[in-house]
Design a protein around this motif. Structure first.
Motif, mmCIF file in Angstrom:
data_model
loop_
_atom_site.group_PDB
_atom_site.id
_atom_site.type_symbol
_atom_site.label_atom_id
_atom_site.label_comp_id
_atom_site.label_asym_id
_atom_site.label_seq_id
_atom_site.Cartn_x
_atom_site.Cartn_y
_atom_site.Cartn_z
ATOM 1 N N LEU A 16 -11.659 -37.134 -23.333
ATOM 2 C CA LEU A 16 -11.331 -36.564 -22.033
ATOM 3 C C LEU A 16 -10.588 -37.572 -21.167
ATOM 4 C CD1 LEU A 16 -14.466 -34.560 -20.811
ATOM 5 C CD2 LEU A 16 -12.316 -33.688 -21.733
ATOM 6 N N VAL A 63 -8.286 -28.232 -19.711
ATOM 7 C CA VAL A 63 -8.692 -29.559 -20.177
ATOM 8 C C VAL A 63 -7.571 -30.584 -19.986
ATOM 9 C CG1 VAL A 63 -9.434 -30.894 -22.199
ATOM 10 C CG2 VAL A 63 -10.236 -28.534 -21.889
ATOM 11 N N ALA A 107 -6.702 -34.291 -21.469
ATOM 12 C CA ALA A 107 -7.120 -35.097 -22.618
ATOM 13 C C ALA A 107 -6.281 -36.361 -22.757
ATOM 14 C CB ALA A 107 -7.023 -34.275 -23.904
ATOM 15 N N SER A 132 -12.170 -31.282 -16.133
ATOM 16 C CA SER A 132 -11.895 -30.200 -17.080
ATOM 17 C C SER A 132 -12.947 -29.117 -16.872
ATOM 18 C CB SER A 132 -11.934 -30.736 -18.514
ATOM 19 O OG SER A 132 -10.902 -31.698 -18.716
#
Length: 217
Positions: free
Chosen positions: A107, A138, A140, A113
């Motif tokens: 993450l 999300v 990432a 997220s």
């Protein structure tokens, strides 16, 4: 006294507290068509992602790992009307291919997220309980040592699961809602042009896992 963390600078949805919320691991029972009490779901996950690197090529990579998802109190005790808010609080997935080497996905701490599980509007729904839909936005980090960089998405990756009949939707297949290509930027030069793209993402949410299995990732 240590200074408190400023928190994420990009928020993709509603924050969900982790304070006092129990961690749930392998052995946790799940009841279909039943809104659960809040929990932190520790789940396995697998994914097949395709990356396009301009001037280099397009590569498909199999990933395996885990996620930790905190769930809010349902808005109702009735499945039909209940909505549940979620935050992805930890993720680690590892994949490898000859051209790109070993890739670790985690993450982005600069992003919250977040997502939601709710019943989609369907004017043609029949009798009986209706399945819900799950979505998560999300942020990432794709760590690619062979390329000498960590890549981040500035646009959210939207992960979706349809036909959700239990919460969490363990064992359910999902996909990333990506229109043609999702830009990935070098984390050291975020304002420069993208250096790669995600062109496809298909994942399967696994069942509850163990602390030992997560530690081995």
């Amino acid at each position: 006294m240590a200074a408190s963390s400023p928190g994420p600078t990009t928020v993709y949805g509603r924050p969900v507290t982790t304070e006092g919320v129990p961690n749930l691991y392998q052995g946790t029972s799940v009841s279909p068509w039943t809104p659960p009490v809040p929990g932190i779901d520790n789940l396995g996950i697998s994914s097949v992602d395709t990356f396009a690197v301009p001037g280099v090529g397009e590569y498909t990579v199999d990933f395996d790992g885990y996620v930790r998802v905190v769930r809010s109190e349902p808005t109702s005790e009735e499945w039909a009307t209940a909505e549940v808010y979620t935050n992805l609080i930890e993720m680690k997935m590892v994949g490898e291919c000859e051209e790109l080497g070993r890739i670790t996905v985690t993450l982005n701490p600069e992003c919250l997220s977040a997502g939601q599980i709710r019943t989609p509007f369907d004017p043609y729904a029949g009798e009986g309980p209706a399945a819900k839909a799950c979505r998560m936005a999300v942020g990432a980090i794709f760590d690619m040592p062979k390329l000498g960089m960590k890549l981040v998405n500035k646009e959210p990756i939207i992960l979706t699961i349809d036909d959700v009949r239990q919460i969490p939707p363990a064992g359910s297949p999902g996909k990333g809602q990506i229109y043609r290509m999702l830009p990935l930027h070098d984390s050291r030069r975020l304002d420069d042009a993208p250096v790669a793209y995600v062109t496809s993402l298909r994942f399967t949410m696994g069942g509850y896992t163990t602390q030992e299995a997560m530690a081995r990732r």
